[in-house]
Design a protein around this motif. Sequence first.
Motif, short mmCIF file in Angstrom:
data_model
loop_
_atom_site.label_atom_id
_atom_site.label_comp_id
_atom_site.label_asym_id
_atom_site.label_seq_id
_atom_site.Cartn_x
_atom_site.Cartn_y
_atom_site.Cartn_z
N GLU A 152 4.59 12.62 -14.16
CA GLU A 152 5.71 13.49 -14.49
C GLU A 152 6.14 14.33 -13.30
O GLU A 152 7.33 14.63 -13.14
CB GLU A 152 5.33 14.40 -15.66
N SER A 153 5.19 14.72 -12.47
CA SER A 153 5.49 15.48 -11.26
C SER A 153 4.37 15.28 -10.27
O SER A 153 3.26 14.89 -10.63
CB SER A 153 5.67 16.98 -11.57
N VAL A 154 4.65 15.56 -8.98
CA VAL A 154 3.65 15.36 -7.94
C VAL A 154 3.76 16.46 -6.91
O VAL A 154 4.80 17.11 -6.75
CB VAL A 154 3.83 13.99 -7.24
N VAL A 155 2.66 16.67 -6.18
CA VAL A 155 2.67 17.60 -5.05
C VAL A 155 1.67 17.08 -4.01
O VAL A 155 0.62 16.54 -4.37
CB VAL A 155 2.32 19.04 -5.48
N ASN A 199 0.63 14.79 -11.71
CA ASN A 199 0.55 15.40 -13.04
C ASN A 199 1.07 14.46 -14.11
O ASN A 199 2.23 14.01 -14.04
CB ASN A 199 1.35 16.71 -13.07
N THR A 250 -4.50 15.21 -14.89
CA THR A 250 -4.03 15.02 -13.52
C THR A 250 -4.84 13.93 -12.84
O THR A 250 -5.97 13.62 -13.26
CB THR A 250 -4.14 16.32 -12.69
N SER A 274 8.66 11.23 -3.48
CA SER A 274 8.53 12.56 -4.09
C SER A 274 7.39 13.35 -3.46
O SER A 274 7.49 14.56 -3.26
CB SER A 274 8.31 12.43 -5.60
N SER A 324 7.79 16.90 -1.46
CA SER A 324 7.04 18.11 -1.81
C SER A 324 6.40 18.74 -0.58
O SER A 324 6.17 19.95 -0.53
CB SER A 324 5.97 17.79 -2.85
#
Length: 344
Positions: free
Chosen positions: A201-204, A223, A228, A323, A327
């Motif tokens: 759903e999201s990454v960093v 995430n 995670t 992505s 980030s």
Amino acid sequence: MLKLGVIGTNIITDQMLDAAKKTGKYELTAVYSRTLEHAEKFGKPYGATEFYDDIDKFFEEGDFDVVYIASPNSLHYQQARKAIENDKFIIVEKPAFVNPSEYSAIESLLAAHPKARLVEAARHIHTKIYQAALKKVDEMKEHYIQGATITVMKYSSRFDKVLNGSEPYPNIFTLKYAGGALMDLGVYAVYGAVTIYGEPESVVYFPTLTKTGVDGKGVAILNYDKFTVTLNFGKTANSHLYSEVYGLKDTLVFDSIFDTRKVTYYDADQNAHPIEAPVEENSMTDEMNDFADLFNNPDDEEEMKKYKHWLELSKTVNSVMYSLRQSAQLVFPSDNDQEWDDLI
């Protein structure tokens, strides 16, 4: 027998050619390099008879069905375009492309050239032991999943030149050629997460930068809805950690996520159960077999089903990696639509 042309005369190309020979389904016929001398020196021991230092002549005059592209990352896009325009079958070393814009353009070009086929050389997802491990993960998902930790870290001898200030620096440690840890070993880690859990759903990404501006190593957090996945990868250090997929009380352990030789399932009572599957000596053999099956039967319904699955995986991995770079504010020249004909 599939006639094979290669771009890129390095260690990974040697390994691919060894795997191709083991399948008995390919013969090397043509080699492109920046100099004819280098092309001949590399290709003649493998039986190649055609050598080029002009990329356009290579594609227009070369006698080959399949091209293997193992050039620096930033060159993949332009070289793949030329291959598609010449209706070739294409194997692109990972990472296939630098960003989603390149991937989208390649998809459009493939649609305009229906005879062409393009696959990314993500070797580990084709191995029988990795596929057997994914089946065990599916069983674990029926109960409870708590994520994973994936480690791919191996010191690169080419980093010595960076440390010593020996310019020009190796391509893999330059922004110009879209280098760095994420764009090398990190691809295997991202493929691991995506093949196991799908798109996050999201990454960093938290990179450790080298003096050349690329990431030498780093930690990425992916995430998902209820858990995670941590990715730990790099080319400036060695790690001896295994990669693990976590259930509630059970765990699946990979000795290596990209060169998988051994996978062990530990049940809730911590009893060890080895995952049984044949393992090829050369970890690229399974993918070269899979690709040959596709190229020899490009319109077969089952082969097309696998092909579309590989493309979708590759596209998702490309998106996740971009992505992650965003980030961390890691930008390559090729992200800015710059022409790279002078590099080819």
